[in-house]
Design a protein around this motif. Structure first.
Motif, PDB file in Angstrom:
ATOM      1  N   SER A  13      27.934  32.761  68.036  1.00 47.81           N
ATOM      2  CA  SER A  13      27.761  34.202  68.152  1.00 47.81           C
ATOM      3  C   SER A  13      29.013  34.874  67.621  1.00 47.81           C
ATOM      4  O   SER A  13      30.043  34.238  67.421  1.00 47.81           O
ATOM      5  CB  SER A  13      27.638  34.607  69.620  1.00 47.81           C
TER       6      SER A  13
ATOM      7  N   THR B  14      22.471  25.684  67.661  1.00 49.86           N
ATOM      8  CA  THR B  14      21.568  24.939  68.543  1.00 49.86           C
ATOM      9  C   THR B  14      20.165  25.553  68.540  1.00 49.86           C
ATOM     10  O   THR B  14      19.979  26.740  68.242  1.00 49.86           O
ATOM     11  CB  THR B  14      22.079  24.900  70.004  1.00 49.86           C
TER      12      THR B  14
ATOM     13  N   TYR C  49      19.893  42.987  64.155  1.00 49.88           N
ATOM     14  CA  TYR C  49      19.538  41.592  64.457  1.00 49.88           C
ATOM     15  C   TYR C  49      20.819  40.975  65.031  1.00 49.88           C
ATOM     16  O   TYR C  49      21.909  41.304  64.585  1.00 49.88           O
ATOM     17  CB  TYR C  49      19.083  40.867  63.187  1.00 49.88           C
TER      18      TYR C  49
HETATM   19  P1  FAD Z   1      25.508  30.625  71.022  1.00 46.56           P
HETATM   20  O1  FAD Z   1      26.325  31.527  70.185  1.00 46.56           O
HETATM   21  O2  FAD Z   1      26.212  29.587  71.768  1.00 46.56           O
HETATM   22  O3  FAD Z   1      24.611  31.499  72.030  1.00 46.56           O
HETATM   23  C1  FAD Z   1      23.943  32.657  71.605  1.00 46.56           C
HETATM   24  C2  FAD Z   1      23.219  33.329  72.763  1.00 46.56           C
HETATM   25  O4  FAD Z   1      22.130  32.511  73.149  1.00 46.56           O
HETATM   26  C3  FAD Z   1      24.078  33.507  74.006  1.00 46.56           C
HETATM   27  O5  FAD Z   1      23.693  34.681  74.675  1.00 46.56           O
HETATM   28  C4  FAD Z   1      23.744  32.294  74.833  1.00 46.56           C
HETATM   29  O6  FAD Z   1      23.946  32.520  76.203  1.00 46.56           O
HETATM   30  C5  FAD Z   1      22.284  32.082  74.490  1.00 46.56           C
HETATM   31  N1  FAD Z   1      21.892  30.676  74.524  1.00 46.56           N
HETATM   32  C6  FAD Z   1      22.505  29.625  73.939  1.00 46.56           C
HETATM   33  N2  FAD Z   1      21.826  28.502  74.187  1.00 46.56           N
HETATM   34  C7  FAD Z   1      20.761  28.850  74.932  1.00 46.56           C
HETATM   35  C8  FAD Z   1      19.680  28.143  75.522  1.00 46.56           C
HETATM   36  N3  FAD Z   1      19.559  26.829  75.394  1.00 46.56           N
HETATM   37  N4  FAD Z   1      18.773  28.836  76.221  1.00 46.56           N
HETATM   38  C9  FAD Z   1      18.871  30.172  76.382  1.00 46.56           C
HETATM   39  N5  FAD Z   1      19.874  30.884  75.873  1.00 46.56           N
HETATM   40  C10 FAD Z   1      20.807  30.236  75.143  1.00 46.56           C
HETATM   41  N6  FAD Z   1      20.923  33.288  62.327  1.00 46.56           N
HETATM   42  C11 FAD Z   1      19.756  33.334  61.663  1.00 46.56           C
HETATM   43  O7  FAD Z   1      18.733  33.728  62.218  1.00 46.56           O
HETATM   44  N7  FAD Z   1      19.663  32.911  60.376  1.00 46.56           N
HETATM   45  C12 FAD Z   1      20.738  32.410  59.698  1.00 46.56           C
HETATM   46  O8  FAD Z   1      20.613  32.030  58.536  1.00 46.56           O
HETATM   47  C13 FAD Z   1      21.981  32.333  60.381  1.00 46.56           C
HETATM   48  N8  FAD Z   1      23.051  31.807  59.782  1.00 46.56           N
HETATM   49  C14 FAD Z   1      24.233  31.735  60.460  1.00 46.56           C
HETATM   50  C15 FAD Z   1      25.337  31.168  59.817  1.00 46.56           C
HETATM   51  C16 FAD Z   1      26.537  31.060  60.474  1.00 46.56           C
HETATM   52  C17 FAD Z   1      27.719  30.424  59.759  1.00 46.56           C
HETATM   53  C18 FAD Z   1      26.664  31.574  61.789  1.00 46.56           C
HETATM   54  C19 FAD Z   1      27.972  31.506  62.494  1.00 46.56           C
HETATM   55  C20 FAD Z   1      25.580  32.150  62.433  1.00 46.56           C
HETATM   56  C21 FAD Z   1      24.350  32.232  61.772  1.00 46.56           C
HETATM   57  N9  FAD Z   1      23.217  32.784  62.379  1.00 46.56           N
HETATM   58  C22 FAD Z   1      22.032  32.822  61.702  1.00 46.56           C
HETATM   59  C23 FAD Z   1      23.295  33.380  63.713  1.00 46.56           C
HETATM   60  C24 FAD Z   1      22.912  32.375  64.771  1.00 46.56           C
HETATM   61  O9  FAD Z   1      21.541  32.065  64.704  1.00 46.56           O
HETATM   62  C25 FAD Z   1      23.168  32.947  66.176  1.00 46.56           C
HETATM   63  O10 FAD Z   1      24.481  33.398  66.299  1.00 46.56           O
HETATM   64  C26 FAD Z   1      22.892  31.886  67.236  1.00 46.56           C
HETATM   65  O11 FAD Z   1      22.880  32.487  68.490  1.00 46.56           O
HETATM   66  C27 FAD Z   1      23.941  30.821  67.205  1.00 46.56           C
HETATM   67  O12 FAD Z   1      23.492  29.690  67.901  1.00 46.56           O
HETATM   68  P2  FAD Z   1      24.454  28.960  68.912  1.00 46.56           P
HETATM   69  O13 FAD Z   1      23.781  27.699  69.234  1.00 46.56           O
HETATM   70  O14 FAD Z   1      25.842  28.862  68.394  1.00 46.56           O
HETATM   71  O15 FAD Z   1      24.349  29.980  70.131  1.00 46.56           O
END
Ligand code: FAD
Length: 510
Positions: free
Chosen positions: A91, A158, A465
């Motif tokens: 995030s 994830t 978004y």
């Molecule tokens: P986190 O950042 O750890 O969590 C995000 C949110 O989800 C938090 O509120 C957390 O509490 C909650 N959460 C985490 N795991 C769970 C779970 N198991 N159950 C319920 N809630 C949960 N997004 C797109 O849609 N398309 C893209 O192409 C894209 N590209 C990206 C590229 C990069 C380099 C980065 C950094 C981000 C990108 N994203 C993209 C954004 C990304 O999908 C979101 O930021 C997503 O939340 C990151 O997943 P994370 O596992 O790191 O979640």
């Protein structure tokens, strides 16, 4: 135990005792996993955005849903503890953090589920909410020759983290976002209940959690739709000088029937100059092939547009690929001479941003701050957006990709918690800024705010978004007529407002 937790939440002097107490908490909770003292330097206090840092009380590494349920129930018996699931912390605005609360490291559960399920002629994979998409890809393809249908551009995210938002990439025009490609979830609710849900079973929880910003439950298992994985991908970029021609072609491609278009459609804006990150050199796919600016029409402005498409094929299809691809390209109006293409394996294509990560890490900017801004802008307003934002405010680039490509509302399920602009076609705009520490961070954040304020002022039909707001009024405006449904879901599944405090939507009252 509860009294103890209550005390340390209010008593800073108790910190030195925390290490001893960590083991007694773990024992009394009967955790199979482990628990660590929250530390400002620990991963739980950071995220990819690098803009916020808060100190949690404990970081918990659960072994599975039972542990997570115990942690949530424990929090519910205190007066003020909150719980944040942390996926891979990608995030931007502290959404996976919990100040003084309990952070659950979902990556420790990543290997919990991996079951390939052929059901009535279709194929699915059951994976953990903490699984990384890159692992889901490589394991599915190497073991079964199948793969999920809808992706994000970058795969070190994830399953639970992207499903909490939507999960979009260049396949979403055909299959919808990742939230449209799951059929069953196992969720730990804000009451600590472990619940299986689907379109027909506990459906309000199922649709609530999808795009629910972590507010209603923690996803511990997801059942994902699969398709047969192709062997290869022809990956092509073509350039436009006129925005209207770029959008006309992109919209043409995303509205063709399956089998009559590319399998992936994205696009980006770049600067009409030789800047290595923001300009012409950001276009060629093949390092042996340089961008030739002499092809750019005299009429071109400060920015140009690149349509990025990909065509899936099997090795045995080779002779027919050229015919199909050339037939499609022949219908597009890009600038002649400004085309770049490569053939890569399917997994290499999907892991393209992970490879870029390695290069960017080498130059040090990957770990710096990322004040990103992501929006959905309605087709009816996208020309206005281009004129004011891309051609004027951002004409010198943002120090990283500026993505823009069309999506189709009919591929999104209205019952999920995601909110979209009106109209069938809308564009995702992603300003993926890579900036050095220092004053440029504040400048970028201020420019993001300026863009959003301009969108509001001129009444643009848009939604953030990966939204981030400071006040309840902003959240109400964001959700519009879906706000009451969002509030009702919160009251049903997390009535004490324990989950995902970092989203700043609901506050747990002390
Ligand atoms: P986190 O950042 O750890 O969590 C995000 C949110 O989800 C938090 O509120 C957390 O509490 C909650 N959460 C985490 N795991 C769970 C779970 N198991 N159950 C319920 N809630 C949960 N997004 C797109 O849609 N398309 C893209 O192409 C894209 N590209 C990206 C590229 C990069 C380099 C980065 C950094 C981000 C990108 N994203 C993209 C954004 C990304 O999908 C979101 O930021 C997503 O939340 C990151 O997943 P994370 O596992 O790191 O979640």
């Amino acid at each position: 135990m509860i009294a103890y937790l209550g005390r340390i939440v209010h008593d800073n002097d108790a910190e030195s005792k925390l290490d001893d107490d960590v083991s007694s908490i773990s024992k009394s909770l009967d955790l199979q996993g482990s628990i660590e003292n929250g530390d400002v330097s620990s991963l739980a206090s950071k995220d990819f955005g690098g803009l916020y840092s808060v100190k949690p009380l404990f970081l918990i590494k659960p072994s599975g849903a039972e542990d997570i349920s115990r942690v949530v129930k424990l929090a519910s018996r205190t007066s003020n503890l909150t719980v944040a699931a942390r996926g891979n912390g990608h995030s931007i605005n502290g959404q996976a953090m919990a100040e003084g609360g309990l952070v659950i490291d979902m990556c420790s559960t990543e290997k919990n589920h991996f079951e390939f399920l052929p059901i009535n002629g279709s194929h699915y994979i059951d994976v953990s909410g903490g699984a990384l998409w890159e692992d889901v890809l490589t394991r599915c393809v190497s073991r079964y020759g199948y793969a999920p249908r809808s992706w994000t551009d970058y795969l070190s995210l994830t399953v639970g983290g992207t499903l909490s938002n939507a999960g979009v990439s260049g396949q979403a025009f055909r299959y919808g976002p990742q939230t449209s490609n799951v059929t069953e979830l196992e969720v730990v609710t804000g009451k600590g209940e472990i619940t299986v849900c689907s379109e027909t079973l506990n459906s309000e929880l199922f649709f609530g959690v999808l795009g629910g910003l972590g507010q209603f439950g923690i996803i511990t298992r997801a059942r994902i739709k699969l398709q047969q994985a192709p062997d290869m991908v022809r990956w092509i970029r073509v350039v436009y000088s006129e925005f209207e021609e770029f959008t006309r072609d992109a919209e043409f491609l995303v509205t063709q029937k399956e089998g009559e278009s590319f399998d992936y459609v994205e696009g980006f804006v770049f600067c009409n100059n030789d800047d290595p990150f923001n300009g012409w050199p950001s276009v060629p796919l093949d390092p042996g092939h340089e961008f030739n600016p002499t092809h750019i029409p005299q009429t071109a402005g400060s920015v140009l547009y690149c349509l990025e498409v990909a065509f899936h094929y099997r090795n045995s299809d080779n002779p027919t690929v050229d015919t199909a691809v050339n037939g499609l390209l022949g219908r597009l109006r890009f600038v002649e001479g400004l085309k770049s293409q490569v053939d890569v394996s399917y997994t290499k294509f999907l892991l393209r941003v992970n490879r870029a990560e390695e290069q960017v890490k080498a130059n040090g900017t990957w770990d710096g701050p990322h004040p990103w801004l992501n929006l959905f802008v309605s087709k009816s307003d996208v020309v206005n957006f281009d004129r004011t934002v891309f051609k004027t405010m951002l004409k010198d680039g943002v120090g990283g990709p500026m993505l823009i490509y069309p999506l189709l509302r009919s591929k999104w399920d209205d019952r999920t918690s995601v909110v979209l602009p009106e109209g069938e076609i809308f564009y995702i705009v992603a300003l993926l800024r890579f900036v050095p520490n220092g004053p440029s961070v504040e400048k970028s954040v201020a420019q993001n705010r300026e863009i959003v304020n301009w969108c509001i002022k001129v009444g643009l039909d848009f939604k953030l978004y990966l939204p981030h707001y400071q006040s309840k009024e902003d959240w109400e405006r964001h959700f519009g007529n879906r706000w009451s449904r969002f509030e009702e879901r919160k009251a049903s599944f997390d009535p004490m407002a324990i989950l995902a405090p970092g989203q700043n939507i609901f506050r747990r009252d002390p």
